[in-house]
Scaffold this motif. Structure first.
Motif, PDB file in Angstrom:
ATOM      1  N   TYR A 186      37.990 -22.678  -3.709  1.00 38.84           N
ATOM      2  CA  TYR A 186      36.819 -22.440  -4.559  1.00 38.84           C
ATOM      3  C   TYR A 186      35.519 -22.372  -3.769  1.00 38.84           C
ATOM      4  O   TYR A 186      34.577 -21.685  -4.185  1.00 38.84           O
ATOM      5  CB  TYR A 186      36.775 -23.451  -5.713  1.00 38.84           C
ATOM      6  N   ILE A 235      33.072 -19.296  -4.540  1.00 43.95           N
ATOM      7  CA  ILE A 235      31.669 -19.507  -4.928  1.00 43.95           C
ATOM      8  C   ILE A 235      30.725 -18.739  -4.017  1.00 43.95           C
ATOM      9  O   ILE A 235      29.697 -18.209  -4.462  1.00 43.95           O
ATOM     10  CB  ILE A 235      31.340 -21.015  -4.914  1.00 43.95           C
ATOM     11  N   THR A 236      31.052 -18.652  -2.738  1.00 42.26           N
ATOM     12  CA  THR A 236      30.163 -18.026  -1.760  1.00 42.26           C
ATOM     13  C   THR A 236      30.536 -16.589  -1.446  1.00 42.26           C
ATOM     14  O   THR A 236      29.832 -15.925  -0.678  1.00 42.26           O
ATOM     15  CB  THR A 236      30.146 -18.843  -0.457  1.00 42.26           C
ATOM     16  N   GLY A 253      27.781 -15.129  -3.671  1.00 40.31           N
ATOM     17  CA  GLY A 253      27.798 -15.529  -5.080  1.00 40.31           C
ATOM     18  C   GLY A 253      27.336 -14.469  -6.055  1.00 40.31           C
ATOM     19  O   GLY A 253      27.128 -14.762  -7.234  1.00 40.31           O
ATOM     20  N   ASN A 271      31.631 -14.924 -10.667  1.00 40.71           N
ATOM     21  CA  ASN A 271      31.483 -16.091  -9.791  1.00 40.71           C
ATOM     22  C   ASN A 271      31.774 -17.378 -10.573  1.00 40.71           C
ATOM     23  O   ASN A 271      31.293 -17.551 -11.702  1.00 40.71           O
ATOM     24  CB  ASN A 271      30.056 -16.135  -9.250  1.00 40.71           C
ATOM     25  N   GLY A 280      30.828 -20.347 -11.710  1.00 39.02           N
ATOM     26  CA  GLY A 280      29.600 -21.139 -11.763  1.00 39.02           C
ATOM     27  C   GLY A 280      29.732 -22.456 -12.496  1.00 39.02           C
ATOM     28  O   GLY A 280      28.774 -23.234 -12.560  1.00 39.02           O
ATOM     29  N   LEU A 303      25.608 -27.073  -4.838  1.00 38.89           N
ATOM     30  CA  LEU A 303      26.585 -27.681  -5.733  1.00 38.89           C
ATOM     31  C   LEU A 303      25.907 -28.808  -6.501  1.00 38.89           C
ATOM     32  O   LEU A 303      25.239 -29.657  -5.914  1.00 38.89           O
ATOM     33  CB  LEU A 303      27.772 -28.233  -4.945  1.00 38.89           C
ATOM     34  N   PRO A 333      25.231 -18.205  -4.834  1.00 42.23           N
ATOM     35  CA  PRO A 333      26.323 -19.080  -4.372  1.00 42.23           C
ATOM     36  C   PRO A 333      26.160 -20.532  -4.818  1.00 42.23           C
ATOM     37  O   PRO A 333      26.025 -21.443  -3.998  1.00 42.23           O
ATOM     38  CB  PRO A 333      26.255 -18.942  -2.858  1.00 42.23           C
ATOM     39  N   SER A 334      26.186 -20.743  -6.119  1.00 47.45           N
ATOM     40  CA  SER A 334      25.949 -22.071  -6.691  1.00 47.45           C
ATOM     41  C   SER A 334      26.983 -22.351  -7.764  1.00 47.45           C
ATOM     42  O   SER A 334      27.457 -21.433  -8.445  1.00 47.45           O
ATOM     43  CB  SER A 334      24.541 -22.124  -7.289  1.00 47.45           C
ATOM     44  N   SER A 335      27.323 -23.629  -7.941  1.00 48.61           N
ATOM     45  CA  SER A 335      28.227 -24.004  -9.017  1.00 48.61           C
ATOM     46  C   SER A 335      27.865 -25.389  -9.530  1.00 48.61           C
ATOM     47  O   SER A 335      27.295 -26.217  -8.799  1.00 48.61           O
ATOM     48  CB  SER A 335      29.683 -23.991  -8.540  1.00 48.61           C
TER      49      SER A 335
END
Length: 529
Positions: free
Chosen positions: A289, A293-294, A298, A303, A305, A375, A396-398
């Motif tokens: 993951y 994500i990246t 992203g 994506n 998220g 993150l 690129p964030s979750s």
């Protein structure tokens, strides 16, 4: 090779004084070419040409349209390296990604050519006349799908080829028998022009009517809205942000005659990380993951998220590994300075919400148009209370949501808005134990994935790339795959129509040799007299 002119049917035009320029996230500089913003007269001419072209293009044979789509594919490939180089410069995406995306674009065009030749997409349905039926005779009734009229396409920023000028919306609309007007994306106008000229050349080679395709440049808030409101436009395809998509949707529904808008507006794509799966392979799943994500910095509508897990030691192991993997992932180039700015702004807004904990946030590199991974973590209770936590952070964030126990999970899933995808990471034991939760997730998404990542959308016959609002404006539609053609057609019923006036798909002898439903049964047979 780039003139900066609007492509209007078989002509080009640049009468206006206003211009646009592309910005390269690779060099962090404005590119030298200027692109003329379309004038009111040029917009009107493009729509008028499209309306005129529709009169004959809608009557072209499936084979003629298939050849046209294949010719577009050939012309795109013939541009060669200049197209790849320009797309890389305007998008910041790596050459390998753009090379693959070019082939996906070509493959989509060829897929719809195959759909046309197979022919069953028109849903030809025949109930033959029963003149002796009592108490009343039955007329001869035949139905099929027919094209709508000129289609307006708004390309996406994150797929400058496959969801752009000759992307899935354009390919499916042309396949269905509709002329297309593309409102060129402001971030990659040079890429658009190269592809638009390829479509123009293919149209001329194949004897298609002048106006079957046009490409118009200008800001979405002005030129785009003007096109949306033009009575000659009969349907719209859009891929982009929720704000822009809803502006188009609302404007189209305020017209004297509202028209369908097929807008894909993003998604946070929830991932259900079930306990037995994490106990068996928490670190492996975390590495998987982190890459998802990246991927592409992203900048995918699929994506992941939102990550959902139950509290426990395996979840903590997953979290620690994911945090570590993200922390060693370098910031990647983003598509535009605006997208990069909004990424950092939106992740800051997320971090400031009540109950949200920042686990990792790479340093902001907006000046270099680069997005660093991030993150965040929040409890299920706080997530349910705050709908703002469901806003997409495009980059690129979750966000990791932790349920204290399994009883919190159904309420959390019920609180979710509509999504393009949902993913279930599970063992066979998990699938049995959490079957009710998985059933809830299915109601929230257009595609559900098991034991994989949501990034990546296969182009084929079974794909569904759409979902409940606000992911899209039409839950029944897809913007990827063979079924995308259905968006740009409507059913037409012909009753007691003479054979000479029937479309080939509905004639007794089935000259196209397609599958049809006659008296409720699928068959390629002729209608029995």
């Amino acid at each position: 090779m780039i003139s900066g002119k609007n492509i209007i049917g078989f002509d080009t035009a640049a009468a206006g004084a206003d211009v646009l320029r592309a910005y390269s996230p690779v060099s962090n500089a404005t590119m030298p070419e200027t692109f003329a913003v379309a004038t009111d007269a040029e917009i009107t001419l493009a729509v008028d040409k499209a309306a005129k072209a529709f009169e004959t293009y809608r009557l072209t044979s499936p084979e003629a349209r298939a050849v046209f789509l294949e010719a577009i594919a050939t012309e795109i490939l013939a541009i060669g390296d200049p197209l790849l180089e320009r797309t890389v410069a305007e998008s910041g995406l790596p050459l390998a990604r753009i090379t693959g995306e070019r082939m996906r674009t070509v493959s989509q065009l060829r897929l719809f050519a195959a759909v046309l030749r197979e022919g069953s997409w028109v849903d030809a349905t025949i109930d033959v006349a029963l003149p002796d039926r009592t108490p009343l005779p039955r007329p001869d009734i035949r139905k099929m799908l027919v094209p709508l009229g000129p289609v307006l396409v708004f390309p996406a920023s994150n797929f400058p080829l496959a969801f752009s000028t000759a992307g899935g919306d354009t390919a499916s609309a042309l396949a269905a028998g509709n002329p297309v007007i593309v409102k060129a994306h402001e971030s990659h106008p040079g890429t658009n022009e190269l592809v638009a000229l390829a479509i123009q050349r293919a149209a001329q080679q194949c004897g298609m009517p002048d106006g079957v395709f046009s490409s118009i440049s200008g800001p979405g808030a002005t030129v785009g809205q003007q096109l949306v409101k033009h009575p000659g436009i009969k349907a719209i395809g859009f891929t982009g942000s929720f704000k822009a998509g809803m502006a188009i949707f609302e404007a189209a529904n305020k017209r004297a005659t509202p028209i369908p808008v097929y807008a894909e507006m993003g998604s946070i794509n929830p991932v259900l990380l079930l306990p037995a799966k994490l106990e068996a392979s928490a670190s492996d799943v975390a590495v998987q993951y982190a890459r998802s994500i990246t991927l592409g910095t992203g900048q995918f509508c699929t994506n992941p998220g939102l990550l959902i897990a139950l509290a426990g030691a395996a979840t903590e192991q997953f979290t620690a590994t994911l945090q570590q993997e993200l922390s060693v992932t370098a910031a990647g180039t983003m598509l535009t300075p605006g997208i990069c700015h909004h990424y950092y702004k939106n992740r800051e807004l997320l971090a400031d919400r009540k109950g949200v904990q920042t686990l990792f946030a790479g340093p902001a590199e907006a000046a270099q148009t680069k997005g660093a991974p991030a993150l965040y973590r929040v409890s299920a209770r706080d997530f349910i209370r705050d709908p703002q936590l469901q806003q997409e952070v495009f980059g690129p964030s979750s966000l990791l949501v932790i349920c204290d126990n399994a009883t919190e999970l159904p309420a959390l899933l019920q609180s979710l808005q509509g999504q393009l995808t949902g993913t279930v990471m599970a063992t066979a034991e998990d699938l049995q134990s959490f079957a009710p939760a998985i059933a809830i997730l299915q109601e929230k998404v257009g595609r559900i994935i098991f034991n994989n990542v949501p990034t990546g959308v296969e182009v084929g016959y079974a794909m569904q790339h759409g979902g409940p609002f606000p992911a899209t404006t039409d839950v029944k539609s897809t913007s990827v795959g063979a079924s995308a053609i259905l968006r740009f057609a409507r059913p037409l019923c012909l009753q007691d129509c003479p054979q000479s006036l029937l479309p080939d798909a509905l004639k007794d002898n089935n000259p196209l040799g397609i599958w049809r439903r006659i008296e409720g049964q699928l068959t390629k047979d002729a209608v029995r007299s």
